[in-house]
Design a protein around this motif. Structure first.
Motif, PDB file in Angstrom:
ATOM      1  N   ILE A   8      47.204  18.363 -46.311  1.00  0.00           N
ATOM      2  CA  ILE A   8      46.526  19.110 -47.393  1.00  0.00           C
ATOM      3  C   ILE A   8      47.598  19.859 -48.175  1.00  0.00           C
ATOM      4  N   LEU A   9      47.641  19.656 -49.488  1.00  0.00           N
ATOM      5  CA  LEU A   9      48.622  20.366 -50.325  1.00  0.00           C
ATOM      6  C   LEU A   9      47.928  21.507 -51.052  1.00  0.00           C
ATOM      7  N   GLY A  10      48.324  22.741 -50.744  1.00  0.00           N
ATOM      8  CA  GLY A  10      47.743  23.917 -51.395  1.00  0.00           C
ATOM      9  C   GLY A  10      46.731  24.588 -50.488  1.00  0.00           C
ATOM     10  N   ALA A  11      46.882  25.904 -50.317  1.00  0.00           N
ATOM     11  CA  ALA A  11      45.943  26.671 -49.485  1.00  0.00           C
ATOM     12  C   ALA A  11      45.188  27.674 -50.355  1.00  0.00           C
ATOM     13  N   GLY A  12      44.707  27.184 -51.506  1.00  0.00           N
ATOM     14  CA  GLY A  12      43.869  28.013 -52.379  1.00  0.00           C
ATOM     15  C   GLY A  12      42.412  27.795 -52.006  1.00  0.00           C
ATOM     16  N   TYR A  13      41.528  27.978 -52.997  1.00  0.00           N
ATOM     17  CA  TYR A  13      40.088  27.841 -52.724  1.00  0.00           C
ATOM     18  C   TYR A  13      39.757  26.454 -52.184  1.00  0.00           C
ATOM     19  N   GLY A  14      40.278  25.415 -52.844  1.00  0.00           N
ATOM     20  CA  GLY A  14      39.952  24.056 -52.433  1.00  0.00           C
ATOM     21  C   GLY A  14      40.605  23.691 -51.108  1.00  0.00           C
ATOM     22  N   GLY A  15      41.921  23.901 -51.007  1.00  0.00           N
ATOM     23  CA  GLY A  15      42.679  23.457 -49.837  1.00  0.00           C
ATOM     24  C   GLY A  15      42.280  24.175 -48.558  1.00  0.00           C
ATOM     25  N   LEU A  16      42.154  25.505 -48.644  1.00  0.00           N
ATOM     26  CA  LEU A  16      41.884  26.268 -47.414  1.00  0.00           C
ATOM     27  C   LEU A  16      40.432  26.075 -46.947  1.00  0.00           C
ATOM     28  N   ARG A  17      39.521  25.956 -47.911  1.00  0.00           N
ATOM     29  CA  ARG A  17      38.130  25.685 -47.526  1.00  0.00           C
ATOM     30  C   ARG A  17      38.039  24.285 -46.883  1.00  0.00           C
ATOM     31  N   THR A  18      38.797  23.317 -47.411  1.00  0.00           N
ATOM     32  CA  THR A  18      38.792  21.972 -46.801  1.00  0.00           C
ATOM     33  C   THR A  18      39.287  22.068 -45.365  1.00  0.00           C
ATOM     34  N   GLU A  24      36.153  22.367 -38.356  1.00  0.00           N
ATOM     35  CA  GLU A  24      34.819  22.432 -37.741  1.00  0.00           C
ATOM     36  C   GLU A  24      34.327  21.028 -37.347  1.00  0.00           C
ATOM     37  N   PHE A  25      34.793  19.997 -38.100  1.00  0.00           N
ATOM     38  CA  PHE A  25      34.359  18.616 -37.832  1.00  0.00           C
ATOM     39  C   PHE A  25      35.149  17.965 -36.686  1.00  0.00           C
ATOM     40  N   HIS A  26      36.236  18.611 -36.247  1.00  0.00           N
ATOM     41  CA  HIS A  26      37.106  18.054 -35.182  1.00  0.00           C
ATOM     42  C   HIS A  26      37.444  16.578 -35.423  1.00  0.00           C
ATOM     43  N   PRO A  62      46.606  36.329 -44.744  1.00  0.00           N
ATOM     44  CA  PRO A  62      47.473  35.289 -44.199  1.00  0.00           C
ATOM     45  C   PRO A  62      46.723  33.975 -43.978  1.00  0.00           C
ATOM     46  N   ILE A  63      47.380  32.866 -44.286  1.00  0.00           N
ATOM     47  CA  ILE A  63      46.787  31.541 -44.070  1.00  0.00           C
ATOM     48  C   ILE A  63      46.514  31.358 -42.574  1.00  0.00           C
ATOM     49  N   SER A  64      47.336  32.009 -41.747  1.00  0.00           N
ATOM     50  CA  SER A  64      47.185  31.875 -40.289  1.00  0.00           C
ATOM     51  C   SER A  64      45.792  32.320 -39.806  1.00  0.00           C
ATOM     52  N   PHE A  65      45.101  33.185 -40.585  1.00  0.00           N
ATOM     53  CA  PHE A  65      43.744  33.615 -40.209  1.00  0.00           C
ATOM     54  C   PHE A  65      42.800  32.410 -40.070  1.00  0.00           C
ATOM     55  N   VAL A  66      43.107  31.335 -40.815  1.00  0.00           N
ATOM     56  CA  VAL A  66      42.170  30.202 -40.886  1.00  0.00           C
ATOM     57  C   VAL A  66      42.628  29.028 -39.997  1.00  0.00           C
ATOM     58  N   ILE A  67      43.884  29.051 -39.570  1.00  0.00           N
ATOM     59  CA  ILE A  67      44.436  27.898 -38.823  1.00  0.00           C
ATOM     60  C   ILE A  67      43.944  27.888 -37.375  1.00  0.00           C
ATOM     61  N   ASP A  68      43.437  26.727 -36.940  1.00  0.00           N
ATOM     62  CA  ASP A  68      43.155  26.503 -35.520  1.00  0.00           C
ATOM     63  C   ASP A  68      44.362  25.707 -34.986  1.00  0.00           C
ATOM     64  N   ARG A  69      45.221  26.408 -34.244  1.00  0.00           N
ATOM     65  CA  ARG A  69      46.510  25.806 -33.852  1.00  0.00           C
ATOM     66  C   ARG A  69      46.373  24.545 -33.008  1.00  0.00           C
ATOM     67  N   GLU A  70      45.221  24.345 -32.413  1.00  0.00           N
ATOM     68  CA  GLU A  70      45.047  23.122 -31.602  1.00  0.00           C
ATOM     69  C   GLU A  70      44.869  21.896 -32.488  1.00  0.00           C
ATOM     70  N   GLN A  71      44.474  22.142 -33.746  1.00  0.00           N
ATOM     71  CA  GLN A  71      44.197  20.993 -34.614  1.00  0.00           C
ATOM     72  C   GLN A  71      45.111  20.913 -35.830  1.00  0.00           C
ATOM     73  N   ALA A  72      45.624  22.063 -36.266  1.00  0.00           N
ATOM     74  CA  ALA A  72      46.315  22.068 -37.561  1.00  0.00           C
ATOM     75  C   ALA A  72      47.644  22.825 -37.491  1.00  0.00           C
ATOM     76  N   THR A  73      48.569  22.436 -38.391  1.00  0.00           N
ATOM     77  CA  THR A  73      49.870  23.100 -38.492  1.00  0.00           C
ATOM     78  C   THR A  73      50.054  23.557 -39.928  1.00  0.00           C
ATOM     79  N   PHE A  74      50.614  24.743 -40.081  1.00  0.00           N
ATOM     80  CA  PHE A  74      50.917  25.231 -41.428  1.00  0.00           C
ATOM     81  C   PHE A  74      52.409  25.087 -41.698  1.00  0.00           C
ATOM     82  N   VAL A  75      52.751  24.522 -42.865  1.00  0.00           N
ATOM     83  CA  VAL A  75      54.153  24.415 -43.285  1.00  0.00           C
ATOM     84  C   VAL A  75      54.304  25.226 -44.567  1.00  0.00           C
ATOM     85  N   GLN A  76      55.182  26.231 -44.530  1.00  0.00           N
ATOM     86  CA  GLN A  76      55.432  26.995 -45.764  1.00  0.00           C
ATOM     87  C   GLN A  76      56.578  26.344 -46.523  1.00  0.00           C
ATOM     88  N   ASP A  77      56.254  25.716 -47.640  1.00  0.00           N
ATOM     89  CA  ASP A  77      57.275  25.029 -48.443  1.00  0.00           C
ATOM     90  C   ASP A  77      56.681  24.767 -49.826  1.00  0.00           C
TER      91      ASP A  77
END
Ligand SMILES: Cc1cc2nc3c(=O)[nH]c(=O)nc-3n(C[C@H](O)[C@H](O)[C@H](O)COP(=O)(O)OP(=O)(O)OC[C@H]3O[C@@H](n4cnc5c(N)ncnc54)[C@H](O)[C@@H]3O)c2cc1C
Length: 398
Positions: A8-18, A24-26, A62-77
């Motif tokens: 996912i590119l971008g953690a704005g309204y669209g990216g972070l909600r996705t 939630e869909f695992h 922080p984007i980390s508030f939304v990340i479930d570390r078991e499923q997703a990784t955040f890359v700051q770049d």
């Protein structure tokens, strides 16, 4: 078998909600989200930071508030481009990142329309650094006036009278009395001028008239024209063939936005940074890439024109994008996006707004109340209830 990778590119309204929905869909896939900052910004409140009525911390988390570390990784770049044929994302710092399925939600940039001087001298409401510099610039002008009494320092010109300009003007009229007191400025010399060709084009003329009369009553001057050139302390605009100039120490450009320049840099078929996507939000010819938010154009079947780009549509698209990314990763059928507008509300500063919600025209406090409900709802939809409570945003006043 290697797990598929969804990027996912971008953690704005669209990216972070996705991301939130996808988690939630695992899905049977690894998820990576890339964003240039480590925070999500509630862009719809940027004008408040620009005017100085809110601080940046209040509208970011922080984007980390939304990340479930078991499923997703955040890359700051910072994303530089997408290599569609090689199925890789080219980043500024890290090496190329490959994907099986890609969601692009990189948002908007200020549109200059090729007007001379906008790029160099205009201030734009586009991200946290840009609005912090507007706030600083206005304060510097007021503080320098006390030393040299150059009156143009106290003139703030705003180009465009759409949503962003109106919301900024509304906040600015709340803030100016405090700045006048703080910097011991002669209030009679402060001028706020809005250069416009059409006021609030998204609303019916009665509502637009209400917004204009409210801001005029608070001292905003509206002049009709098109901005044609910007210099460090001057803005030129044309009304018909007549050329006019305003001497202004501050010029804020709210004349329009376009989709991210990364879209053109990646070779997509686009217009003003927007790609006309298929019904299921995939890119024509690239069934492994979805685009949503301000980088996408979705045609309204009623008007034959693209829907206006808003946070509202980006969030709604995100719910379909999450479903479709899981479907792609697991080989299922995709769903077509259906847009149901919930209406639009434009704030006019504290406790005042205009809007159209569910076919009803709203103005004054009821519209402002609705605006706060909409803001809090999107905060909960993306950051969750916990984030809203942490941000202290459960109240309906500022
Ligand atoms: C002042 C203002 C008020 C507004 N008010 C409203 C409103 O009341 N209602 C409404 O519905 N809409 C409103 N909008 C419009 C709305 O904010 C946008 O339509 C919405 O932000 C688009 O969402 P998005 O997900 O496409 O992009 P964004 O929410 O802008 O997210 C893009 C993300 O991508 C990141 N990014 C960008 N480029 C890169 C890169 N190269 N590399 C890595 N990361 C990158 C950014 O940091 C950001 O996190 C307003 C806009 C403004 C400016």
């Amino acid at each position: 078998m290697r797990k598929k990778r969804i990027v996912i590119l971008g953690a704005g309204y669209g990216g972070l909600r996705t991301l939130k929905r996808l988690q939630e869909f695992h899905p049977n896939a690894d998820i990576v989200i890339i964003n240039k900052n480590d925070y999500h910004c509630e862009v719809t409140s940027l004008h408040e930071v620009a005017a100085g009525t809110t601080n940046a911390e209040k509208i970011c988390y922080p984007i980390s508030f939304v990340i479930d570390r078991e499923q997703a990784t955040f890359v700051q770049d910072t994303v530089l481009r997408v290599d569609r044929e090689g199925k890789k994302v080219i980043l500024k710092q890290g090496g190329p990142l490959s994907y099986d399925f890609l969601l692009i939600s990189l948002g908007f940039e200020s549109e200059t329309f090729g007007i001379q001087g906008i790029e160099e001298y205009a201030l734009a409401i586009s991200d946290i650094p840009s609005v912090q510099s507007i706030r600083r610039h206005i304060e510097e002008q007021f503080s320098k006036w006390a030393e040299d009494h150059k009156d143009e320092r106290l003139t703030i010109a705003v180009g465009g009278a759409g949503f962003t300009s109106f919301e900024f003007l509304g906040e600015l009229t709340e803030r100016l009395p405090k700045l006048i007191r703080r910097y011991h400025v002669d209030g009679s010399k402060v001028r706020v001028v809005c250069i416009e060709s059409t006021v609030l084009p998204m609303f019916d003329r009665k509502l637009a008239g209400y917004g204009t009369s409210k801001l005029s009553a608070r001292g905003v001057e509206f002049v009709t024209g098109r901005v044609v050139r910007v210099l460090p302390d001057q803005v030129y605009y044309k009304n018909g063939d007549e050329l006019h100039a305003i001497h202004a120490g501050t010029f804020v450009w709210g004349g329009g936005v376009r989709g991210s320049s990364i879209i053109a840099a990646s070779g997509f078929r686009q217009r003003r940074g927007r790609v006309q996507v298929n019904g299921d939000l995939t890119v024509p010819g690239y069934p492994d890439i979805l685009i949503i938010g301000d980088c996408s154009a979705v045609i309204d079947p009623d008007s034959g024109r693209p829907y206006p780009t808003t946070a509202q549509i980006a969030i709604m698209q995100a719910d379909y994008a999450a479903y479709n990314l899981k479907a792609l990763a697991e080989g299922h059928t995709l769903k077509n996006f259906i847009y149901k507008s919930k209406g639009t509300v434009c704030s006019l500063g504290r406790k005042d707004a205009v809007g159209q919600v569910m076919g009803q025209n709203l103005k004054g406090y009821p519209a402002f109340f609705m605006k706060k409900i909409i803001e809090n709802r999107s905060l909960v939809k993306i950051g969750g209830l916990e984030t809203m409570l942490k941000k202290g945003r459960f109240g309906l006043s500022k």
